[in-house]
Write an enzyme that holds these catalytic residues in place. Sequence first.
Site, PDB file in Angstrom:
ATOM      1  N   ALA A   1       0.845  -1.190   0.000  1.00 37.96           N
ATOM      2  CA  ALA A   1       0.000   0.000   0.000  1.00 37.96           C
ATOM      3  C   ALA A   1       0.880   1.240   0.000  1.00 37.96           C
ATOM      4  CB  ALA A   1      -0.915  -0.009   1.220  1.00 37.96           C
TER       5      ALA A   1
ATOM      6  N   GLU B   1       2.857  -6.117   6.947  1.00 39.61           N
ATOM      7  CA  GLU B   1       2.117  -5.070   7.660  1.00 39.61           C
ATOM      8  C   GLU B   1       2.413  -5.049   9.159  1.00 39.61           C
ATOM      9  OE1 GLU B   1      -0.518  -6.130   4.083  1.00 39.61           O
ATOM     10  OE2 GLU B   1       0.827  -7.173   5.471  1.00 39.61           O
TER      11      GLU B   1
ATOM     12  N   GLY C   1      -0.224  -5.097   0.246  1.00 38.69           N
ATOM     13  CA  GLY C   1      -1.345  -4.976  -0.674  1.00 38.69           C
ATOM     14  C   GLY C   1      -1.043  -5.563  -2.036  1.00 38.69           C
TER      15      GLY C   1
ATOM     16  N   GLU D   1      -1.715  -9.172  -1.717  1.00 41.20           N
ATOM     17  CA  GLU D   1      -3.167  -9.349  -1.663  1.00 41.20           C
ATOM     18  C   GLU D   1      -3.787  -9.187  -3.040  1.00 41.20           C
ATOM     19  OE1 GLU D   1      -4.406  -7.881   2.768  1.00 41.20           O
ATOM     20  OE2 GLU D   1      -3.421  -6.396   1.504  1.00 41.20           O
TER      21      GLU D   1
END
Length: 257
Positions: free
Chosen positions: A65, A131, A108, A111
């Site tokens: 992210a 994370e 992310g 993911e």
Amino acid sequence: MPHTLSVDAPEQGVRLITLQRPEALNALNTQLLDELAAELALAEQDAETRAVVLTGSRKAFAAGADIKEMAERDLVGILEDPRVAHWQRIAAFSKPLIAAVNGFCLGGGCELAMHADILIAGEDARFGQPEINLGIMPGAGGTQRLLRAVGKSLAMQMVLSGQAIDARHAQRAGLVSEVTLPELTIERALAIARVIAQKAPLAVRLAKEALLKAEDTDLASGLRFERHAFTVLAGTADRAEGIRAFQEKRRPEFTGR
């Protein structure tokens, strides 16, 4: 035209989407996710598009992210994060999605790759959910999809330690289907997409849905869905064409009907 993506059609029936935020190692900000969700929606509506390949750069599929954007959000901003809707739209994509992964595929980015139906990785790919190092945890399906892909023990290790695994480890664990030379990753993904694009679209869509059912339902329910889908396909023009082409020893011409 999107600003954080490039979109091409290198093969008939195949769309190639490339993440393009090189200055941030393709970190996933709101704009990129919005544009990606929009492009997948266009591919969903386009009858000529039968498979999509998603990739990044040689250095990074997506490094996670956008931390700068994340730091600017307070609790209210997190609760009202528009990216949640973007992730939901990406997850709803029903056509075959193939991820071609090179370099960093973290947070992310990992993911996002796990939203794909098939993952092809270059030998230099690194998969991880780091994370925990920021005092947070995966929030876009990382805990759920990773455990289903690699099993409890390895998922726990990756999420709780924040440590990444290499492409070969990811393949052995079941996260990745094939590992290639980094320079051949996209080429291999496109080759698989080309093969899928030549199949009957309705059969491909229902087969994908049936396979995904196996992840979130019991065996009896999954078998009922499979049988129903099989029966539905029995009445299609593509089934008749497939059988006729086999008997006539020629390539079938599927129309999606």
